[in-house]
Design a protein around this motif. Structure first.
Motif, PDB file in Angstrom:
ATOM      1  N   GLY A   1      18.535  31.733 -48.556  1.00 12.69           N
ATOM      2  CA  GLY A   1      17.698  30.890 -49.392  1.00 12.69           C
ATOM      3  C   GLY A   1      18.460  30.119 -50.451  1.00 12.69           C
ATOM      4  O   GLY A   1      17.885  29.706 -51.453  1.00 12.69           O
ATOM      5  N   VAL A   2      19.752  29.910 -50.212  1.00 16.00           N
ATOM      6  CA  VAL A   2      20.591  29.199 -51.180  1.00 16.00           C
ATOM      7  C   VAL A   2      21.311  28.052 -50.470  1.00 16.00           C
ATOM      8  O   VAL A   2      21.932  28.257 -49.430  1.00 16.00           O
ATOM      9  N   VAL A   3      21.207  26.854 -51.038  1.00 15.60           N
ATOM     10  CA  VAL A   3      21.920  25.694 -50.510  1.00 15.60           C
ATOM     11  C   VAL A   3      22.675  25.014 -51.639  1.00 15.60           C
ATOM     12  O   VAL A   3      22.342  25.172 -52.815  1.00 15.60           O
ATOM     13  N   GLU A   4      23.688  24.266 -51.255  1.00 13.14           N
ATOM     14  CA  GLU A   4      24.409  23.412 -52.193  1.00 13.14           C
ATOM     15  C   GLU A   4      24.100  21.975 -51.822  1.00 13.14           C
ATOM     16  O   GLU A   4      23.977  21.651 -50.641  1.00 13.14           O
ATOM     17  N   HIS A   5      23.965  21.127 -52.816  1.00 11.04           N
ATOM     18  CA  HIS A   5      23.573  19.747 -52.518  1.00 11.04           C
ATOM     19  C   HIS A   5      24.504  18.736 -53.169  1.00 11.04           C
ATOM     20  O   HIS A   5      25.257  19.051 -54.094  1.00 11.04           O
ATOM     21  N   SER A   6      24.398  17.514 -52.667  1.00 10.70           N
ATOM     22  CA  SER A   6      25.048  16.337 -53.250  1.00 10.70           C
ATOM     23  C   SER A   6      24.008  15.232 -53.297  1.00 10.70           C
ATOM     24  O   SER A   6      23.171  15.120 -52.397  1.00 10.70           O
ATOM     25  N   VAL A   7      24.080  14.410 -54.340  1.00 14.90           N
ATOM     26  CA  VAL A   7      23.212  13.245 -54.433  1.00 14.90           C
ATOM     27  C   VAL A   7      24.053  12.080 -54.948  1.00 14.90           C
ATOM     28  O   VAL A   7      24.812  12.240 -55.910  1.00 14.90           O
TER      29      VAL A   7
ATOM     30  N   ASN B   1      11.205  19.543 -52.520  1.00 13.52           N
ATOM     31  CA  ASN B   1      10.018  19.784 -51.683  1.00 13.52           C
ATOM     32  C   ASN B   1      10.402  20.326 -50.310  1.00 13.52           C
ATOM     33  O   ASN B   1       9.756  21.249 -49.809  1.00 13.52           O
ATOM     34  N   SER B   2      11.429  19.769 -49.700  1.00 21.62           N
ATOM     35  CA  SER B   2      11.805  20.226 -48.351  1.00 21.62           C
ATOM     36  C   SER B   2      12.390  21.633 -48.388  1.00 21.62           C
ATOM     37  O   SER B   2      12.096  22.442 -47.508  1.00 21.62           O
ATOM     38  N   THR B   3      13.186  21.927 -49.400  1.00 20.27           N
ATOM     39  CA  THR B   3      13.796  23.266 -49.464  1.00 20.27           C
ATOM     40  C   THR B   3      12.745  24.325 -49.781  1.00 20.27           C
ATOM     41  O   THR B   3      12.744  25.395 -49.173  1.00 20.27           O
ATOM     42  N   GLU B   4      11.833  24.023 -50.695  1.00 19.11           N
ATOM     43  CA  GLU B   4      10.797  25.012 -51.005  1.00 19.11           C
ATOM     44  C   GLU B   4       9.887  25.248 -49.800  1.00 19.11           C
ATOM     45  O   GLU B   4       9.501  26.384 -49.534  1.00 19.11           O
ATOM     46  N   ALA B   5       9.578  24.202 -49.067  1.00 20.07           N
ATOM     47  CA  ALA B   5       8.753  24.362 -47.860  1.00 20.07           C
ATOM     48  C   ALA B   5       9.455  25.240 -46.825  1.00 20.07           C
ATOM     49  O   ALA B   5       8.801  25.903 -46.026  1.00 20.07           O
ATOM     50  N   ALA B   6      10.786  25.273 -46.869  1.00 17.67           N
ATOM     51  CA  ALA B   6      11.565  26.063 -45.920  1.00 17.67           C
ATOM     52  C   ALA B   6      11.902  27.459 -46.461  1.00 17.67           C
ATOM     53  O   ALA B   6      12.638  28.208 -45.817  1.00 17.67           O
ATOM     54  N   GLY B   7      11.397  27.800 -47.653  1.00 15.66           N
ATOM     55  CA  GLY B   7      11.655  29.120 -48.210  1.00 15.66           C
ATOM     56  C   GLY B   7      12.978  29.250 -48.945  1.00 15.66           C
ATOM     57  O   GLY B   7      13.426  30.364 -49.214  1.00 15.66           O
ATOM     58  N   ILE B   8      13.584  28.149 -49.267  1.00 16.18           N
ATOM     59  CA  ILE B   8      14.853  28.169 -50.010  1.00 16.18           C
ATOM     60  C   ILE B   8      14.537  28.306 -51.492  1.00 16.18           C
ATOM     61  O   ILE B   8      13.744  27.537 -52.032  1.00 16.18           O
ATOM     62  N   TRP B   9      15.155  29.284 -52.136  1.00 20.23           N
ATOM     63  CA  TRP B   9      14.831  29.579 -53.528  1.00 20.23           C
ATOM     64  C   TRP B   9      15.850  29.067 -54.529  1.00 20.23           C
ATOM     65  O   TRP B   9      15.560  28.999 -55.723  1.00 20.23           O
ATOM     66  N   THR B  10      17.037  28.669 -54.082  1.00 23.54           N
ATOM     67  CA  THR B  10      18.048  28.169 -55.021  1.00 23.54           C
ATOM     68  C   THR B  10      18.762  26.964 -54.439  1.00 23.54           C
ATOM     69  O   THR B  10      19.240  27.000 -53.303  1.00 23.54           O
ATOM     70  N   ILE B  11      18.830  25.907 -55.243  1.00 21.87           N
ATOM     71  CA  ILE B  11      19.654  24.735 -54.932  1.00 21.87           C
ATOM     72  C   ILE B  11      20.740  24.710 -55.996  1.00 21.87           C
ATOM     73  O   ILE B  11      20.451  24.780 -57.189  1.00 21.87           O
ATOM     74  N   GLN B  12      21.978  24.619 -55.575  1.00 19.09           N
ATOM     75  CA  GLN B  12      23.072  24.616 -56.537  1.00 19.09           C
ATOM     76  C   GLN B  12      24.008  23.442 -56.283  1.00 19.09           C
ATOM     77  O   GLN B  12      23.946  22.789 -55.252  1.00 19.09           O
ATOM     78  N   SER B  13      24.873  23.192 -57.248  1.00 17.92           N
ATOM     79  CA  SER B  13      25.896  22.166 -57.114  1.00 17.92           C
ATOM     80  C   SER B  13      26.929  22.358 -58.204  1.00 17.92           C
ATOM     81  O   SER B  13      26.701  23.096 -59.167  1.00 17.92           O
TER      82      SER B  13
END
Length: 171
Positions: A84-90, A111-123
């Motif tokens: 439930g953890v992803v790293e992102h770039s924008v 919205n897309s990560t929460e819909a997929a059950g991802i609880w943490t976005i980091q960078s």
């Protein structure tokens, strides 16, 4: 913001190979400015495409179909504890900054990560990139630490601020 929704100045859609050349050009522009990443050149589309999670990448397009910016996420680990953890770039095209494009892209990603059950976005963000830090703060991200002198960038040691957004919907 769901795919297909629009901000005041852009349509947010899933990022596809159709957008490749413009996405990589925007990435390279950010690289060239010197405060976006340790990378020195944008990858090939094949490498970019293979690294980014298809369901968590979006492009912001103007009314003529030109890409104004993009956001994409990658897995941080194959270990199930980090599912439930992803790293992102924008990244936003220099001429499109200040128009809410990054905010709209981050909203689509959240919205897309929460819909997929991802609880943490980091960078990780260079402290000098104050515009990126501000837009992330408005999107609910917080600085959780500083990785001091974590890497050399053009011969200079650079710090990186580790940021994250924790979902309040996924507990």
């Amino acid at each position: 913001m769901p795919a297909g929704a629009s901000s005041s100045s852009a349509l947010i859609l899933p990022l596809t190979a159709e957008h490749a050349a413009q996405v990589l050009a925007i990435y390279q522009a950010g690289i060239d400015e010197g405060n976006a990443t340790f990378e020195t050149t944008a990858p090939s589309w094949e490498a970019f495409d293979a690294a980014k999670l298809t369901e968590h990448r979006f492009a912001a397009l103007d009314q003529d179909g030109a890409v104004l910016g993009w956001v994409a996420a990658t897995k941080v680990s194959d270990r199930c504890a980090y599912a439930g953890v992803v790293e992102h770039s924008v990244y936003v095209h220099p001429a499109a900054r200040g128009r809410g494009i990054a905010s709209a892209l981050l909203k689509a990603l959240i919205n897309s990560t929460e819909a997929a059950g991802i609880w943490t976005i980091q960078s990780g963000i260079f402290p000098e990139n104050t515009a990126s830090l501000a837009v992330h703060k408005r999107a609910g991200f917080r600085v959780i630490g500083t990785r001091e002198r974590i890497g050399r960038h053009y011969g200079t040691w650079r710090d990186v601020l580790l940021i994250e957004r924790r979902s309040s919907r996924i507990v």
